[in-house]
Design a protein around this motif. Structure first.
Motif, mmCIF file in Angstrom:
data_model
loop_
_atom_site.group_PDB
_atom_site.id
_atom_site.type_symbol
_atom_site.label_atom_id
_atom_site.label_comp_id
_atom_site.label_asym_id
_atom_site.label_seq_id
_atom_site.Cartn_x
_atom_site.Cartn_y
_atom_site.Cartn_z
ATOM 1 N N PRO A 97 0.904 -1.207 -0.577
ATOM 2 C CA PRO A 97 0.385 -0.006 0.070
ATOM 3 C C PRO A 97 1.116 1.361 -0.466
ATOM 4 O O PRO A 97 1.857 1.378 0.854
ATOM 5 C CB PRO A 97 -0.819 -0.031 1.003
ATOM 6 C CG PRO A 97 -0.241 -1.110 2.011
ATOM 7 C CD PRO A 97 0.997 -1.818 1.272
ATOM 8 N N THR A 98 0.316 2.393 -0.749
ATOM 9 C CA THR A 98 1.377 3.436 -0.976
ATOM 10 C C THR A 98 2.214 3.347 -2.008
ATOM 11 O O THR A 98 2.510 4.492 -2.241
ATOM 12 C CB THR A 98 2.275 4.335 0.620
ATOM 13 O OG1 THR A 98 2.922 3.985 0.546
ATOM 14 C CG2 THR A 98 0.742 4.237 1.030
ATOM 15 N N GLN A 99 2.428 2.513 -2.156
ATOM 16 C CA GLN A 99 3.012 2.040 -4.004
ATOM 17 C C GLN A 99 3.302 2.835 -4.516
ATOM 18 O O GLN A 99 2.142 3.172 -5.219
ATOM 19 C CB GLN A 99 3.699 1.079 -3.963
ATOM 20 C CG GLN A 99 4.261 0.454 -4.751
ATOM 21 C CD GLN A 99 4.128 -0.932 -5.323
ATOM 22 O OE1 GLN A 99 3.497 -1.843 -5.446
ATOM 23 N NE2 GLN A 99 6.104 -1.643 -5.611
ATOM 24 N N THR A 100 3.862 3.566 -5.405
ATOM 25 C CA THR A 100 3.952 4.357 -7.035
ATOM 26 C C THR A 100 3.842 3.301 -7.627
ATOM 27 O O THR A 100 4.351 2.842 -8.239
ATOM 28 C CB THR A 100 4.729 5.203 -7.071
ATOM 29 O OG1 THR A 100 6.429 4.812 -7.262
ATOM 30 C CG2 THR A 100 5.594 6.330 -5.444
ATOM 31 N N LEU A 101 3.401 4.389 -8.867
ATOM 32 C CA LEU A 101 3.127 3.315 -10.338
ATOM 33 C C LEU A 101 4.375 2.846 -10.526
ATOM 34 O O LEU A 101 4.814 1.887 -10.713
ATOM 35 C CB LEU A 101 2.450 4.088 -11.207
ATOM 36 C CG LEU A 101 0.791 4.444 -10.472
ATOM 37 C CD1 LEU A 101 0.216 4.533 -11.836
ATOM 38 C CD2 LEU A 101 0.746 2.539 -9.772
ATOM 39 N N THR A 102 5.829 4.149 -10.414
ATOM 40 C CA THR A 102 7.426 3.616 -10.805
ATOM 41 C C THR A 102 7.667 2.757 -9.931
ATOM 42 O O THR A 102 8.225 1.890 -9.897
ATOM 43 C CB THR A 102 8.119 4.624 -10.627
ATOM 44 O OG1 THR A 102 6.822 6.156 -11.390
ATOM 45 C CG2 THR A 102 8.720 5.289 -10.709
ATOM 46 N N GLU A 103 7.183 2.599 -8.477
ATOM 47 C CA GLU A 103 8.105 1.824 -8.230
ATOM 48 C C GLU A 103 7.108 0.487 -8.174
ATOM 49 O O GLU A 103 8.132 -0.456 -8.389
ATOM 50 C CB GLU A 103 7.469 2.162 -6.530
ATOM 51 C CG GLU A 103 8.148 2.898 -5.943
ATOM 52 C CD GLU A 103 8.000 3.176 -4.609
ATOM 53 O OE1 GLU A 103 9.089 3.730 -3.808
ATOM 54 O OE2 GLU A 103 6.619 3.030 -4.188
ATOM 55 N N PHE A 104 5.703 0.246 -8.477
ATOM 56 C CA PHE A 104 5.653 -1.056 -9.122
ATOM 57 C C PHE A 104 5.973 -1.045 -10.501
ATOM 58 O O PHE A 104 6.179 -2.803 -10.377
ATOM 59 C CB PHE A 104 4.201 -1.021 -9.128
ATOM 60 C CG PHE A 104 3.243 -1.708 -9.579
ATOM 61 C CD1 PHE A 104 2.663 -2.851 -8.690
ATOM 62 C CD2 PHE A 104 2.549 -2.585 -10.213
ATOM 63 C CE1 PHE A 104 1.710 -4.293 -9.767
ATOM 64 C CE2 PHE A 104 1.582 -3.106 -11.190
ATOM 65 C CZ PHE A 104 1.707 -4.622 -10.803
ATOM 66 N N SER A 105 6.262 -0.654 -11.353
ATOM 67 C CA SER A 105 6.525 -1.052 -12.304
ATOM 68 C C SER A 105 8.037 -1.490 -12.639
ATOM 69 O O SER A 105 8.918 -2.492 -13.379
ATOM 70 C CB SER A 105 6.920 -0.132 -13.405
ATOM 71 O OG SER A 105 5.192 0.682 -13.794
ATOM 72 N N SER A 106 9.313 -0.806 -11.084
ATOM 73 C CA SER A 106 10.239 -1.397 -11.335
ATOM 74 C C SER A 106 10.324 -2.502 -10.643
ATOM 75 O O SER A 106 11.536 -3.336 -10.845
ATOM 76 C CB SER A 106 11.459 0.034 -10.553
ATOM 77 O OG SER A 106 12.549 -0.887 -9.693
ATOM 78 N N ALA A 107 9.252 -3.279 -9.543
ATOM 79 C CA ALA A 107 8.967 -4.093 -9.158
ATOM 80 C C ALA A 107 8.969 -5.318 -10.068
ATOM 81 O O ALA A 107 9.220 -6.486 -10.077
ATOM 82 C CB ALA A 107 8.209 -4.637 -8.087
ATOM 83 N N HIS A 108 8.602 -4.866 -11.132
ATOM 84 C CA HIS A 108 7.972 -6.113 -11.594
ATOM 85 C C HIS A 108 8.706 -5.780 -13.240
ATOM 86 O O HIS A 108 7.614 -5.902 -14.702
ATOM 87 C CB HIS A 108 6.552 -6.309 -12.322
ATOM 88 C CG HIS A 108 5.681 -6.195 -10.952
ATOM 89 N ND1 HIS A 108 6.146 -7.788 -10.207
ATOM 90 C CD2 HIS A 108 5.179 -5.397 -9.790
ATOM 91 C CE1 HIS A 108 5.246 -7.450 -9.151
ATOM 92 N NE2 HIS A 108 5.572 -6.561 -9.039
#
Length: 325
Positions: free
Chosen positions: A34-45
């Motif tokens: 929760p509160t993860q940015t979309l940029t962080e989400f993309s980086s994680a995947h």
């Protein structure tokens, strides 16, 4: 008259509206938090195609998110969480203005017969201390709510699956209203014998069971173990029934209650166990009756304990004389 029976597992009380003890970025499951940015989400995947959708016509400011692999499959699916079976992501929502994850849910990919074990593991994975979770009024989910987010562990009765739902306070599903949450109280035997607590139990319609007492009062639990459970190599879980505790369980300052087996057995019989306990000296008397009306006595035979256990509402007077033998 038998009192309301309780066979409940309830988590301890939570101070609602408190500061979160675990930061939201530490609540990562399958590369989402929760509160993860979309940029962080993309980086994680990395290597995945990130798809987002948002209905411009709706009043909602939330959209849905997916990560797709080269075969067009949802990537975050059927991945094991250590100690558990495979889990799949059932939804991810994000706020279109702040571009951060507002909520997501993961669900067990297989049916399990050990819901309680998996629930405990999932709760432990969050890092949130177990004492800060509470059970809701349906007893089918456990909730932790703080200023920044809400976490729910929920059981799906229809399939026997377990789900974990995490929501930031930006989520449109975030619900700081806790009126549907049943608080777990942590009274000891000594506290239960006071007028203050008994008045509160009556005024607030608090349901407090023998299981709660066993869990919350370490002196009662230790004494019950050494006087009775350990001697017969039993556990509290071997008794599937107990009673709600109120003022009628306090006899001249001594607490009296009972446990019994409805669907469980001990050596081809079923036990009913009557307990009298004095918190000021840690003395305890235990009287058992099996399905064949055999009676056995354990622990201290103080006159005050004997008097209390005989006068307790559920004690069968026809076996009272056997306590003195």
């Amino acid at each position: 008259m038998l009192k309301k029976l309780l066979v409940l597992l309830m988590m301890p009380s939570l101070s609602w509206g408190a500061a979160c003890v675990v930061p939201p970025e530490s609540l990562g499951f399958l590369g989402i938090w929760p509160t993860q940015t979309l940029t962080e989400f993309s980086s994680a995947h990395k290597g995945m195609k990130i798809l987002s959708s948002f209905d411009e016509e709706s009043d909602s400011r939330e959209g849905s998110l997916e990560a797709i692999d080269k075969q067009g499959k949802f990537e975050i699916i059927y991945k094991p969480i250590k100690g558990l079976d495979d889990f799949t992501v059932s939804h991810i929502s994000f706020n279109v203005d702040k571009k951060e994850i507002t909520s997501f849910a993961i669900m067990g990919a297989s049916i399990t017969d050990n819901i309680n074990k998996e629930k405990d593991i999932l709760i432990s994975k969050t890092g949130i201390p177990s004492k800060l979770w509470v059970a809701d009024s349906s007893q089918e989910q456990y909730t932790y709510l703080c200023d920044d987010y809400e976490v729910i562990v929920r059981k799906d009765d229809s399939r026997g699956e377990l789900a974990l739902l995490l929501k930031s306070n930006l989520s449109e599903m975030y619900n700081p209203d806790t009126s549907n949450i049943k608080e777990k109280h942590r009274f000891t035997a000594k506290q239960l014998s006071t007028n203050k607590v008994q008045n509160r139990i009556a005024a607030e319609y608090i349901s407090y069971s023998g299981y709660n007492l066993y869990e919350n009062d370490s002196l009662f639990r230790t004494r019950f173990n050494e006087v009775f459970l350990n001697k017969l190599k039993l556990k509290i879980d071997d008794f599937d029934m107990t009673e709600a505790l109120d003022a009628t369980n306090i006899i001249n300052g001594t607490l009296a209650t009972y446990f019994w087996q409805k669907n469980k057995y001990y050596k081809d019989t079923q036990l009913t166990v009557y307990v009298a306990y004095e918190s000021y000296n840690n003395h305890m008397l235990v009287v058992t009756k099996d399905s064949d009306d055999n009676v056995k006595i354990y622990g201290d035979k103080d006159s005050s304990l004997i008097s209390a256990i005989i006068k307790s509402p559920s004690f069968p007077l026809e076996i009272a004389s056997k306590i003195y033998n």
